[in-house]
Structure formats: C-alpha cells, structure tokens
Design an enzyme around this catalytic site. Structure first.
Site, PDB file in Angstrom:
ATOM      1  N   ASP A  35      -0.797  -3.036   3.016  1.00 28.55           N
ATOM      2  CA  ASP A  35      -1.894  -3.301   3.946  1.00 28.55           C
ATOM      3  C   ASP A  35      -1.978  -4.802   4.189  1.00 28.55           C
ATOM      4  O   ASP A  35      -1.845  -5.606   3.262  1.00 28.55           O
ATOM      5  CB  ASP A  35      -3.213  -2.777   3.359  1.00 28.55           C
ATOM      6  CG  ASP A  35      -4.304  -2.678   4.408  1.00 28.55           C
ATOM      7  OD1 ASP A  35      -4.697  -1.554   4.763  1.00 28.55           O
ATOM      8  OD2 ASP A  35      -4.758  -3.752   4.897  1.00 28.55           O
ATOM      9  N   ILE A  36      -2.205  -5.173   5.443  1.00 31.59           N
ATOM     10  CA  ILE A  36      -2.238  -6.589   5.816  1.00 31.59           C
ATOM     11  C   ILE A  36      -3.486  -7.289   5.278  1.00 31.59           C
ATOM     12  O   ILE A  36      -3.512  -8.520   5.156  1.00 31.59           O
ATOM     13  CB  ILE A  36      -2.150  -6.722   7.363  1.00 31.59           C
ATOM     14  CG1 ILE A  36      -1.583  -8.066   7.777  1.00 31.59           C
ATOM     15  CG2 ILE A  36      -3.484  -6.442   8.029  1.00 31.59           C
ATOM     16  CD1 ILE A  36      -1.177  -8.130   9.238  1.00 31.59           C
ATOM     17  N   HIS A 105      -3.204   7.803   8.043  1.00 33.03           N
ATOM     18  CA  HIS A 105      -2.691   6.969   6.950  1.00 33.03           C
ATOM     19  C   HIS A 105      -3.509   7.234   5.701  1.00 33.03           C
ATOM     20  O   HIS A 105      -4.710   7.478   5.756  1.00 33.03           O
ATOM     21  CB  HIS A 105      -2.726   5.484   7.307  1.00 33.03           C
ATOM     22  CG  HIS A 105      -4.034   4.994   7.840  1.00 33.03           C
ATOM     23  ND1 HIS A 105      -4.438   5.248   9.133  1.00 33.03           N
ATOM     24  CD2 HIS A 105      -5.025   4.278   7.261  1.00 33.03           C
ATOM     25  CE1 HIS A 105      -5.632   4.700   9.334  1.00 33.03           C
ATOM     26  NE2 HIS A 105      -6.016   4.122   8.214  1.00 33.03           N
ATOM     27  N   HIS A 107      -4.589   5.385   2.258  1.00 35.11           N
ATOM     28  CA  HIS A 107      -4.652   4.132   1.505  1.00 35.11           C
ATOM     29  C   HIS A 107      -4.431   4.464   0.030  1.00 35.11           C
ATOM     30  O   HIS A 107      -5.126   5.326  -0.523  1.00 35.11           O
ATOM     31  CB  HIS A 107      -6.041   3.493   1.609  1.00 35.11           C
ATOM     32  CG  HIS A 107      -6.486   3.111   2.983  1.00 35.11           C
ATOM     33  ND1 HIS A 107      -6.526   1.802   3.417  1.00 35.11           N
ATOM     34  CD2 HIS A 107      -6.959   3.848   4.015  1.00 35.11           C
ATOM     35  CE1 HIS A 107      -7.008   1.761   4.656  1.00 35.11           C
ATOM     36  NE2 HIS A 107      -7.281   2.991   5.042  1.00 35.11           N
TER      37      HIS A 107
HETATM   38  P1  AMP Z   1      -8.635   2.416   8.533  1.00 31.29           P
HETATM   39  O1  AMP Z   1      -9.940   1.706   8.694  1.00 31.29           O
HETATM   40  O2  AMP Z   1      -8.684   3.477   7.478  1.00 31.29           O
HETATM   41  O3  AMP Z   1      -8.122   2.929   9.862  1.00 31.29           O
HETATM   42  O4  AMP Z   1      -7.614   1.364   7.953  1.00 31.29           O
HETATM   43  C1  AMP Z   1      -6.713   0.634   8.745  1.00 31.29           C
HETATM   44  C2  AMP Z   1      -6.015  -0.327   7.806  1.00 31.29           C
HETATM   45  O5  AMP Z   1      -4.888  -0.828   8.487  1.00 31.29           O
HETATM   46  C3  AMP Z   1      -6.861  -1.521   7.365  1.00 31.29           C
HETATM   47  O6  AMP Z   1      -6.932  -1.539   5.938  1.00 31.29           O
HETATM   48  C4  AMP Z   1      -6.075  -2.718   7.911  1.00 31.29           C
HETATM   49  O7  AMP Z   1      -6.124  -3.832   7.050  1.00 31.29           O
HETATM   50  C5  AMP Z   1      -4.688  -2.155   8.052  1.00 31.29           C
HETATM   51  N1  AMP Z   1      -3.836  -2.810   9.032  1.00 31.29           N
HETATM   52  C6  AMP Z   1      -4.132  -3.091  10.315  1.00 31.29           C
HETATM   53  N2  AMP Z   1      -3.085  -3.660  10.930  1.00 31.29           N
HETATM   54  C7  AMP Z   1      -2.089  -3.714  10.016  1.00 31.29           C
HETATM   55  C8  AMP Z   1      -0.747  -4.197  10.036  1.00 31.29           C
HETATM   56  N3  AMP Z   1      -0.203  -4.743  11.130  1.00 31.29           N
HETATM   57  N4  AMP Z   1      -0.003  -4.097   8.904  1.00 31.29           N
HETATM   58  C9  AMP Z   1      -0.541  -3.561   7.787  1.00 31.29           C
HETATM   59  N5  AMP Z   1      -1.800  -3.078   7.704  1.00 31.29           N
HETATM   60  C10 AMP Z   1      -2.569  -3.173   8.801  1.00 31.29           C
END
Ligand code: AMP
Length: 122
Positions: A35-36, A105, A107
């Site tokens: 995760d970024i 996704h 986590h």
């Molecule tokens: P959600 O709120 O469950 O949809 O989580 C989306 C997740 O995607 C968040 O934890 C973000 O930090 C992560 N995220 C968004 N863009 C990226 C990216 N380019 N690479 C890795 N993680 C990302």
C-alpha cells in the site's frame, strides 16, 4: 445487485502496467503489492486480476480458479511477511464501507500490535 466496473480506477491502471507498484507476489489470477500509504509496518493489498469491484462481487461472479488463485496469493503474502504474531484482513465496500478504489482488494495489515477493530455502537 448490479456491479459496474470502472476500468479507469487506479488498480486497473496498475494491472495494465500504466502506473508502478511495489509487487510482493503475483500469480495468474492475483497481484499483491505494498500500500502506498501504509497504516502499519506491513500493509499489503491483494487484488484479483479480473474486473471485480468488491468482495461480494468477486465472491459471487469470480470463477473457482480466480478465487483459488486469489486466496493462494493471500497465503503467499502471509508467509513472506513478518506477521507470525497476527494480522488483520480488511475489505472495504462501497459507501458505508468507505471504499476509495472500486477494484476489489484485501488489505493485509500487521507487523505491530493493532487497535481494536471498531469502536462499539452506541
Ligand atoms: P480502500 O479505501 O479500501 O479503497 O483502500 C484503497 C487503498 O489503496 C488505500 O489504502 C490507499 O493507500 C491505496 N492506494 C491508492 N493508490 C495506490 C497506489 N498507487 N499504490 C498502492 N496503494 C495505493
């Protein structure tokens, strides 16, 4: 329930190689990457390669092979990261679940003691 997949979401772009990612594991049906914006020392996202918007969509419509491939990727992440003492797996869906990216996704969060999942209701 009608699921509409937006192929311009950021994880679709990662799957197409249009934006980079820190890959942890990949197989035919799933990709796992850091995760970024990590919420703990280990914070990996596992995504299916197919166009599914949420856990319930994936659980309903993904093939057995896609579901197995996804779960095997989860297992690889869990065994390759230092989370022997435990972890949390979270999947946010739609508005009430506060889902930001509309591609399913999971986590995988761990590497430190986490707080309780949610405050009690009321
Ligand atoms: P959600 O709120 O469950 O949809 O989580 C989306 C997740 O995607 C968040 O934890 C973000 O930090 C992560 N995220 C968004 N863009 C990226 C990216 N380019 N690479 C890795 N993680 C990302």
């Amino acid at each position: 329930m009608q699921y509409e997949y937006d192929d311009q979401n950021i994880f679709a772009k990662i799957l197409r190689g249009e934006i980079p990612n820190q890959t942890v594991f990949e197989n035919e049906h799933a990709l796992a990457f850091d995760d970024i914006n990590p919420q703990a020392p280990v914070h990996v996202l596992v995504i299916p390669k197919g166009p599914y918007v949420s856990l319930d969509h994936f659980a309903r419509d993904a093939t057995d092979e896609e579901q197995l491939g996804f779960m095997r990727a989860v297992a690889e992440v869990c065994s390759s990261k230092s989370i022997e003492d435990g972890f949390r797996a979270i999947s946010n869906a739609r508005t009430h679940g506060v889902q930001d990216v509309p591609h399913y996704h999971l986590h995988i969060i761990g590497g430190a003691q986490l707080g309780r999942m949610l405050p009690p209701v009321g």
